[in-house]
Design an enzyme around this catalytic site. Structure first.
Site, PDB file in Angstrom:
ATOM      1  CG  ASN A  32      -0.296   0.113   2.522  1.00 13.29           C
ATOM      2  OD1 ASN A  32       0.929   0.224   2.606  1.00 13.29           O
ATOM      3  ND2 ASN A  32      -1.082   0.106   3.594  1.00 13.29           N
ATOM      4  CB  CYS A  34       1.661   3.044   4.452  1.00 12.90           C
ATOM      5  SG  CYS A  34       2.334   1.588   5.267  1.00 12.90           S
ATOM      6  CB  ALA A  81       2.596  -6.055   4.382  1.00 10.32           C
ATOM      7  N   GLY A  82       3.963  -4.661   7.108  1.00  7.57           N
ATOM      8  CA  GLY A  82       3.723  -4.376   8.514  1.00  7.57           C
ATOM      9  C   GLY A  82       4.301  -3.028   8.861  1.00  7.57           C
ATOM     10  CB  SER A 124      11.229  -8.710  14.994  1.00  4.78           C
ATOM     11  OG  SER A 124      12.137  -7.889  15.687  1.00  4.78           O
ATOM     12  CE1 TYR A 148       7.369  -4.395  14.136  1.00  8.81           C
ATOM     13  CE2 TYR A 148       9.176  -4.680  15.682  1.00  8.81           C
ATOM     14  CZ  TYR A 148       8.626  -4.876  14.433  1.00  8.81           C
ATOM     15  OH  TYR A 148       9.335  -5.571  13.482  1.00  8.81           O
ATOM     16  CE  LYS A 152       6.866  -7.819  12.729  1.00  8.79           C
ATOM     17  NZ  LYS A 152       6.447  -8.080  11.357  1.00  8.79           N
ATOM     18  CG  ASN A 178      19.849  -4.930  15.113  1.00  9.28           C
ATOM     19  OD1 ASN A 178      19.630  -5.892  15.822  1.00  9.28           O
ATOM     20  ND2 ASN A 178      19.626  -3.695  15.518  1.00  9.28           N
ATOM     21  NE  ARG A 291      16.842   3.356  21.127  1.00  8.53           N
ATOM     22  CZ  ARG A 291      17.034   2.946  19.871  1.00  8.53           C
ATOM     23  NH1 ARG A 291      16.821   3.768  18.857  1.00  8.53           N
ATOM     24  NH2 ARG A 291      17.441   1.730  19.622  1.00  8.53           N
ATOM     25  N   GLY A 293      14.267   1.336  27.133  1.00  3.31           N
ATOM     26  CA  GLY A 293      13.879   0.066  26.514  1.00  3.31           C
ATOM     27  C   GLY A 293      15.030  -0.658  25.837  1.00  3.31           C
TER      28      GLY A 293
HETATM   29  P1  NAD Z   1       9.406  -1.427   5.360  1.00  6.12           P
HETATM   30  O1  NAD Z   1       8.532  -0.464   6.064  1.00  6.12           O
HETATM   31  O2  NAD Z   1      10.512  -0.904   4.531  1.00  6.12           O
HETATM   32  O3  NAD Z   1       8.539  -2.416   4.462  1.00  6.12           O
HETATM   33  C1  NAD Z   1       7.237  -2.804   4.812  1.00  6.12           C
HETATM   34  C2  NAD Z   1       6.369  -2.590   3.589  1.00  6.12           C
HETATM   35  O4  NAD Z   1       5.026  -2.983   3.925  1.00  6.12           O
HETATM   36  C3  NAD Z   1       6.304  -1.133   3.156  1.00  6.12           C
HETATM   37  O5  NAD Z   1       6.558  -1.054   1.767  1.00  6.12           O
HETATM   38  C4  NAD Z   1       4.865  -0.701   3.479  1.00  6.12           C
HETATM   39  O6  NAD Z   1       4.391   0.253   2.558  1.00  6.12           O
HETATM   40  C5  NAD Z   1       4.132  -2.018   3.396  1.00  6.12           C
HETATM   41  N1  NAD Z   1       2.908  -2.112   4.207  1.00  6.12           N
HETATM   42  C6  NAD Z   1       2.766  -1.816   5.521  1.00  6.12           C
HETATM   43  N2  NAD Z   1       1.495  -2.036   5.900  1.00  6.12           N
HETATM   44  C7  NAD Z   1       0.826  -2.527   4.812  1.00  6.12           C
HETATM   45  C8  NAD Z   1      -0.495  -2.946   4.572  1.00  6.12           C
HETATM   46  N3  NAD Z   1      -1.418  -2.884   5.520  1.00  6.12           N
HETATM   47  N4  NAD Z   1      -0.826  -3.400   3.345  1.00  6.12           N
HETATM   48  C9  NAD Z   1       0.112  -3.436   2.357  1.00  6.12           C
HETATM   49  N5  NAD Z   1       1.378  -3.026   2.517  1.00  6.12           N
HETATM   50  C10 NAD Z   1       1.738  -2.582   3.743  1.00  6.12           C
HETATM   51  O7  NAD Z   1       9.980  -2.419   6.473  1.00  6.12           O
HETATM   52  P2  NAD Z   1      11.102  -3.532   6.354  1.00  6.12           P
HETATM   53  O8  NAD Z   1      12.270  -3.076   7.142  1.00  6.12           O
HETATM   54  O9  NAD Z   1      11.255  -3.936   4.951  1.00  6.12           O
HETATM   55  O10 NAD Z   1      10.408  -4.694   7.202  1.00  6.12           O
HETATM   56  C11 NAD Z   1       9.689  -5.740   6.576  1.00  6.12           C
HETATM   57  C12 NAD Z   1       9.142  -6.637   7.670  1.00  6.12           C
HETATM   58  O11 NAD Z   1      10.231  -7.121   8.468  1.00  6.12           O
HETATM   59  C13 NAD Z   1       8.195  -5.942   8.638  1.00  6.12           C
HETATM   60  O12 NAD Z   1       7.145  -6.833   8.943  1.00  6.12           O
HETATM   61  C14 NAD Z   1       9.047  -5.684   9.864  1.00  6.12           C
HETATM   62  O13 NAD Z   1       8.281  -5.660  11.047  1.00  6.12           O
HETATM   63  C15 NAD Z   1       9.976  -6.872   9.846  1.00  6.12           C
HETATM   64  N6  NAD Z   1      11.253  -6.619  10.527  1.00  6.12           N
HETATM   65  C16 NAD Z   1      12.031  -5.553  10.128  1.00  6.12           C
HETATM   66  C17 NAD Z   1      13.229  -5.302  10.800  1.00  6.12           C
HETATM   67  C18 NAD Z   1      14.093  -4.126  10.446  1.00  6.12           C
HETATM   68  O14 NAD Z   1      14.926  -3.721  11.255  1.00  6.12           O
HETATM   69  N7  NAD Z   1      13.950  -3.546   9.247  1.00  6.12           N
HETATM   70  C19 NAD Z   1      13.640  -6.144  11.842  1.00  6.12           C
HETATM   71  C20 NAD Z   1      12.830  -7.216  12.190  1.00  6.12           C
HETATM   72  C21 NAD Z   1      11.637  -7.442  11.517  1.00  6.12           C
HETATM   73  C1  WQD Z   2      21.118  -0.277  17.587  1.00  6.95           C
HETATM   74  C2  WQD Z   2      22.084   0.245  18.636  1.00  6.95           C
HETATM   75  C3  WQD Z   2      21.088   1.807  20.167  1.00  6.95           C
HETATM   76  C4  WQD Z   2      20.320   4.922  17.171  1.00  6.95           C
HETATM   77  C5  WQD Z   2      15.375  -1.961  16.496  1.00  6.95           C
HETATM   78  C6  WQD Z   2      14.012  -2.436  16.946  1.00  6.95           C
HETATM   79  C7  WQD Z   2      13.863  -3.911  16.699  1.00  6.95           C
HETATM   80  C8  WQD Z   2      14.185  -4.269  15.235  1.00  6.95           C
HETATM   81  C9  WQD Z   2      15.478  -3.651  14.772  1.00  6.95           C
HETATM   82  C10 WQD Z   2      12.182  -4.502  13.948  1.00  6.95           C
HETATM   83  C11 WQD Z   2      21.473   0.331  20.028  1.00  6.95           C
HETATM   84  C12 WQD Z   2      22.156   2.493  19.348  1.00  6.95           C
HETATM   85  C13 WQD Z   2      20.698   3.748  17.816  1.00  6.95           C
HETATM   86  C14 WQD Z   2      21.008   6.129  17.463  1.00  6.95           C
HETATM   87  C15 WQD Z   2      22.428   4.924  18.994  1.00  6.95           C
HETATM   88  N1  WQD Z   2      13.189  -3.817  14.314  1.00  6.95           N
HETATM   89  N2  WQD Z   2      21.730   3.751  18.705  1.00  6.95           N
HETATM   90  N3  WQD Z   2      22.040   6.066  18.371  1.00  6.95           N
HETATM   91  O1  WQD Z   2      17.180  -0.997  18.937  1.00  6.95           O
HETATM   92  O2  WQD Z   2      18.566  -3.005  18.277  1.00  6.95           O
HETATM   93  O3  WQD Z   2      16.390  -2.662  17.216  1.00  6.95           O
HETATM   94  O4  WQD Z   2      15.522  -2.259  15.101  1.00  6.95           O
HETATM   95  O5  WQD Z   2      11.791  -5.557  14.330  1.00  6.95           O
HETATM   96  O6  WQD Z   2      12.555  -4.237  17.032  1.00  6.95           O
HETATM   97  O7  WQD Z   2      13.881  -2.160  18.338  1.00  6.95           O
HETATM   98  O8  WQD Z   2      18.260  -1.144  16.626  1.00  6.95           O
HETATM   99  O9  WQD Z   2      19.412   0.441  15.149  1.00  6.95           O
HETATM  100  O10 WQD Z   2      17.714   1.336  16.807  1.00  6.95           O
HETATM  101  O11 WQD Z   2      19.902   0.466  17.649  1.00  6.95           O
HETATM  102  O12 WQD Z   2      23.353   4.925  19.810  1.00  6.95           O
HETATM  103  O13 WQD Z   2      20.690   7.183  16.944  1.00  6.95           O
HETATM  104  O14 WQD Z   2      22.446   1.590  18.294  1.00  6.95           O
HETATM  105  O15 WQD Z   2      21.102   2.270  21.486  1.00  6.95           O
HETATM  106  O16 WQD Z   2      22.501   0.030  20.951  1.00  6.95           O
HETATM  107  P1  WQD Z   2      17.615  -1.922  17.904  1.00  6.95           P
HETATM  108  P2  WQD Z   2      18.770   0.350  16.491  1.00  6.95           P
END
Ligand code: NAD
Ligand code: WQD
Length: 336
Positions: A32, A34, A81-82, A124, A148, A152, A178, A291, A293
């Site tokens: 979508n 977003c 998607a999420g 994640s 969030y 998941k 990450n 930060r 959490g």
């Molecule tokens: P992203 O935001 O770049 O990609 C997600 C895509 O989903 C986007 O293009 C968005 O437009 C689309 N989207 C969101 N809601 C939607 C909906 N309701 N219908 C259709 N499309 C929708 O994020 P990403 O980093 O590519 O992450 C992809 C997946 O991996 C996510 O589910 C995220 O939670 C998970 N994930 C990401 C990370 C990370 O650090 N990037 C880490 C762990 C898990």
């Molecule tokens: C990495 C390290 C920060 C920014 C997050 C989500 C997790 C997952 C991945 C989706 C940490 C430090 C960060 C900054 C800093 N996403 N930092 N200055 O927190 O491990 O994970 O992204 O599922 O759910 O919580 O990743 O890249 O934010 O941080 O010092 O400006 O960098 O404290 O030690 P994180 P991050």
């Protein structure tokens, strides 16, 4: 195979699309937009050499999903998607449950009624909460620290119940650590809206001169240099992990869970240093409060994916920093 990528225009989905196409699969994207740009489709075409079908739509639109599954004879779904911003999920938990959990339920209804019962789901490492021990293996207890993460976990539980109710389902949860870096072409990568929350995109914005300095969130953790330690994984390694999981679940009914990480922890200061070395730039730093959490250290045990998926991350932190910068420079020029 004919594969639907929900969220396939996003950061991880677009890299997975490249890997799946190169492996000879037919990829269909539903997004979508977003949190992604339409222009990613042209950039994907440049990389793979042919256009990929893309449907602009929402995973909560069950009727649309049913039509897409039928029209494209979809055999399996990779569900990216999420919404993924932790802070935003605390402010707007309903949006996160509606989009992530509600959207997944809608997708599952459409899949079930079309007899498409195979899915690779983007989970994640956040589902592990505060680590009880390191490295984190897949048996570590799960616990959500924010809406969030809870979304998941709810999805993992729903998928587990679904697979238990019907042995025809083949599902894999991939728990990403990450993800950073970009495709070597510099055409696709991570381009968050506004000020990035995550470390590497933030460093890239500082390197571009769009942000004055990096705030290092704490240098008093019980780690070697006092800064937080994480398991950074190159997005192309992650994308290849999806192909490996897709192959694995073809023969594997039920649910299987895999960590996708490098298995190695790197500190904030280490990441900054590598970025500076690779890209001959200087990143001004300010050490600030921790930060809320954040955990001190988090990294994966990746043996399970090594053994069962025959997959492991091969790219280095140097590769991650170099490719991030390559994408950022190109993308900045493309947007000017
Ligand atoms: P992203 O935001 O770049 O990609 C997600 C895509 O989903 C986007 O293009 C968005 O437009 C689309 N989207 C969101 N809601 C939607 C909906 N309701 N219908 C259709 N499309 C929708 O994020 P990403 O980093 O590519 O992450 C992809 C997946 O991996 C996510 O589910 C995220 O939670 C998970 N994930 C990401 C990370 C990370 O650090 N990037 C880490 C762990 C898990
Ligand atoms: C990495 C390290 C920060 C920014 C997050 C989500 C997790 C997952 C991945 C989706 C940490 C430090 C960060 C900054 C800093 N996403 N930092 N200055 O927190 O491990 O994970 O992204 O599922 O759910 O919580 O990743 O890249 O934010 O941080 O010092 O400006 O960098 O404290 O030690 P994180 P991050």
């Amino acid at each position: 195979m004919n594969i639907l990528l929900t969220g396939g225009a996003g950061y991880i989905g677009s890299h997975a699309a490249v890997v799946l196409c190169a492996a000879g699969h037919n990829v269909v994207i539903l997004d979508n937009f977003c949190n992604s740009q339409h222009s990613v489709l042209d950039r994907l075409t440049k990389i793979v050499g042919k256009p990929m079908p893309c449907i602009e739509g929402d995973i909560r639109d069950t009727l649309l999903l049913e039509k897409v599954l039928k029209d494209y004879k979809i055999e399996t779904v990779m569900h990216f998607a999420g919404l993924k911003a932790v802070g935003e999920s605390v402010q707007n938990p309903l949006d996160y449950f509606d989009n992530n959990v509600g959207g997944t339920i809608s997708l599952l209804h459409a899949m079930r009624s079309n007899n498409v019962k195979s899915m690779v789901f983007s989970s994640s490492a956040t589902v592990y909460g505060m680590p009880n021990y390191l490295p984190l293996d897949e048996a570590h207890p799960t616990q959500a620290k924010n809406p969030y993460g809870r979304s998941k976990l709810h999805i993992e539980e729903i998928l587990t119940d679904l697979a238990a109710s019907d042995p025809a389902w083949h599902i894999s949860f991939l728990r990403y650590f990450n993800p950073v870096g970009a495709h070597e072409s510099g055409l696709i990568g991570e381009d968050p809206n506004g000020i990035p929350n995550n470390l590497v995109p933030y460093i890239a914005q500082v390197a571009l001169g769009r942000l004055p300095h990096l705030n290092v969130y704490g240098d008093d953790y019980p780690t070697a240099d006092g800064s937080g330690v994480r398991d950074y994984i190159h997005v192309m390694d992650l994308a290849e992990g999806h192909l490996a999981a897709l192959n694995y679940i073809q023969q594997q009914p039920g649910v299987c869970v895999f960590n996708l990480g490098s298995g190695k922890g790197s500190s904030v200061f280490e990441v900054v240093k590598v970025f500076e070395n690779e890209n001959a730039s200087s990143i001004p730093l300010k050490v600030t409060m921790r930060r809320i959490g954040d955990v001190s250290e988090c990294y994966a045990k990746v043996d399970k994916a090594n053994i069962h998926l025959n997959w492991k991350a091969t790219r280095t932190l140097q590769d991650m920093c170099r490719s991030t910068w390559n994408f950022q420079k190109n993308h900045k020029c493309a947007n000017q």
